[in-house]
Design a protein around this motif. Structure first.
Motif, PDB file in Angstrom:
ATOM      1  N   GLN A  12       0.834  -1.200   0.000  1.00  0.00           N
ATOM      2  CA  GLN A  12       0.000   0.000   0.000  1.00  0.00           C
ATOM      3  C   GLN A  12       0.875   1.258   0.000  1.00  0.00           C
ATOM      4  O   GLN A  12       0.586   2.217  -0.716  1.00  0.00           O
ATOM      5  CB  GLN A  12      -0.937   0.016   1.214  1.00  0.00           C
ATOM      6  CG  GLN A  12      -1.992  -1.067   1.196  1.00  0.00           C
ATOM      7  CD  GLN A  12      -2.975  -0.860   0.076  1.00  0.00           C
ATOM      8  OE1 GLN A  12      -2.839  -1.408  -1.004  1.00  0.00           O
ATOM      9  NE2 GLN A  12      -3.975  -0.045   0.325  1.00  0.00           N
ATOM     10  N   SER A  15       2.343   1.771  -3.388  1.00  0.00           N
ATOM     11  CA  SER A  15       1.317   2.266  -4.306  1.00  0.00           C
ATOM     12  C   SER A  15       1.056   3.753  -4.097  1.00  0.00           C
ATOM     13  O   SER A  15       0.834   4.487  -5.065  1.00  0.00           O
ATOM     14  CB  SER A  15       0.013   1.494  -4.111  1.00  0.00           C
ATOM     15  OG  SER A  15       0.180   0.160  -4.505  1.00  0.00           O
ATOM     16  N   GLN A  16       1.090   4.205  -2.846  1.00  0.00           N
ATOM     17  CA  GLN A  16       0.882   5.625  -2.564  1.00  0.00           C
ATOM     18  C   GLN A  16       1.968   6.479  -3.199  1.00  0.00           C
ATOM     19  O   GLN A  16       1.693   7.552  -3.742  1.00  0.00           O
ATOM     20  CB  GLN A  16       0.857   5.877  -1.054  1.00  0.00           C
ATOM     21  CG  GLN A  16      -0.396   5.417  -0.378  1.00  0.00           C
ATOM     22  CD  GLN A  16      -0.339   5.611   1.126  1.00  0.00           C
ATOM     23  OE1 GLN A  16       0.658   6.042   1.685  1.00  0.00           O
ATOM     24  NE2 GLN A  16      -1.431   5.278   1.793  1.00  0.00           N
ATOM     25  N   GLN A  19       1.234   6.544  -6.954  1.00  0.00           N
ATOM     26  CA  GLN A  19       0.059   7.348  -7.254  1.00  0.00           C
ATOM     27  C   GLN A  19       0.321   8.838  -7.070  1.00  0.00           C
ATOM     28  O   GLN A  19      -0.242   9.666  -7.793  1.00  0.00           O
ATOM     29  CB  GLN A  19      -1.121   6.913  -6.388  1.00  0.00           C
ATOM     30  CG  GLN A  19      -1.664   5.556  -6.760  1.00  0.00           C
ATOM     31  CD  GLN A  19      -2.670   5.025  -5.763  1.00  0.00           C
ATOM     32  OE1 GLN A  19      -2.928   5.632  -4.734  1.00  0.00           O
ATOM     33  NE2 GLN A  19      -3.234   3.852  -6.055  1.00  0.00           N
ATOM     34  N   VAL A  22       1.473  10.657 -10.304  1.00  0.00           N
ATOM     35  CA  VAL A  22       0.637  10.750 -11.503  1.00  0.00           C
ATOM     36  C   VAL A  22       0.264  12.192 -11.834  1.00  0.00           C
ATOM     37  O   VAL A  22       0.495  12.652 -12.958  1.00  0.00           O
ATOM     38  CB  VAL A  22      -0.634   9.871 -11.366  1.00  0.00           C
ATOM     39  CG1 VAL A  22      -1.578  10.089 -12.528  1.00  0.00           C
ATOM     40  CG2 VAL A  22      -0.243   8.404 -11.263  1.00  0.00           C
ATOM     41  N   GLN A  66       4.823  11.872  -1.129  1.00  0.00           N
ATOM     42  CA  GLN A  66       5.792  10.799  -1.323  1.00  0.00           C
ATOM     43  C   GLN A  66       6.700  10.659  -0.103  1.00  0.00           C
ATOM     44  O   GLN A  66       6.995   9.551   0.335  1.00  0.00           O
ATOM     45  CB  GLN A  66       6.625  11.058  -2.574  1.00  0.00           C
ATOM     46  CG  GLN A  66       5.843  10.936  -3.843  1.00  0.00           C
ATOM     47  CD  GLN A  66       6.625  11.414  -5.051  1.00  0.00           C
ATOM     48  OE1 GLN A  66       7.684  11.996  -4.941  1.00  0.00           O
ATOM     49  NE2 GLN A  66       6.088  11.157  -6.228  1.00  0.00           N
TER      50      GLN A  66
END
Length: 124
Positions: A12, A15-16, A19, A22, A66
């Motif tokens: 997770q 993935s953060q 993401q 993006v 991030q």
């Protein structure tokens, strides 16, 4: 906590980080395309500064997001080391502290360098 649950949380966190890249990537693509077609050459100063401001705001928010995920990942590594039912994957993840630290440095360094390039592309 079981190692399997911690691995899920680890994924997770990763993935953060992905993401969070993006939206800034889309903003940079837009700025790149506009710079490539010469849109900033005839643009007003206000439009140029707005572009730089939007790039800065988007980048700063992404860096914060991030960096927070990296810090949480570092805390998760401590929990993974203490988890029961250790296997090869949990041991490998637990050894990732150095890579996370390197990621934090890279996130800030690349962010600053990219912003400098945006300013150069927009202002010429």
């Amino acid at each position: 906590m079981k190692a399997q649950d911690l691995i899920y949380q680890w994924n997770q966190m990763r993935s953060q980080i992905i993401q969070a890249q993006v939206a800034p990537a889309l903003v940079l693509i837009g700025i790149f395309v506009l710079a490539a077609i010469g849109a900033f050459e005839n643009a007003s100063d206000g439009a140029k500064y707005l572009t730089i401001g939007v790039a800065a705001a988007t980048g700063i928010l992404a860096i914060i997001s991030q960096y927070a995920a990296v810090r949480e990942g570092e805390a998760l590594i401590i929990d993974i080391r203490a988890a029961s039912e250790q296997n090869a994957l949990t041991k490998k993840i637990a050894d990732s502290r150095g890579l996370l630290s390197l990621s934090a440095i890279a996130i800030v360094g690349i962010g600053i360098a990219t912003f400098a390039l945006v300013v150069w592309a927009v202002l010429g």
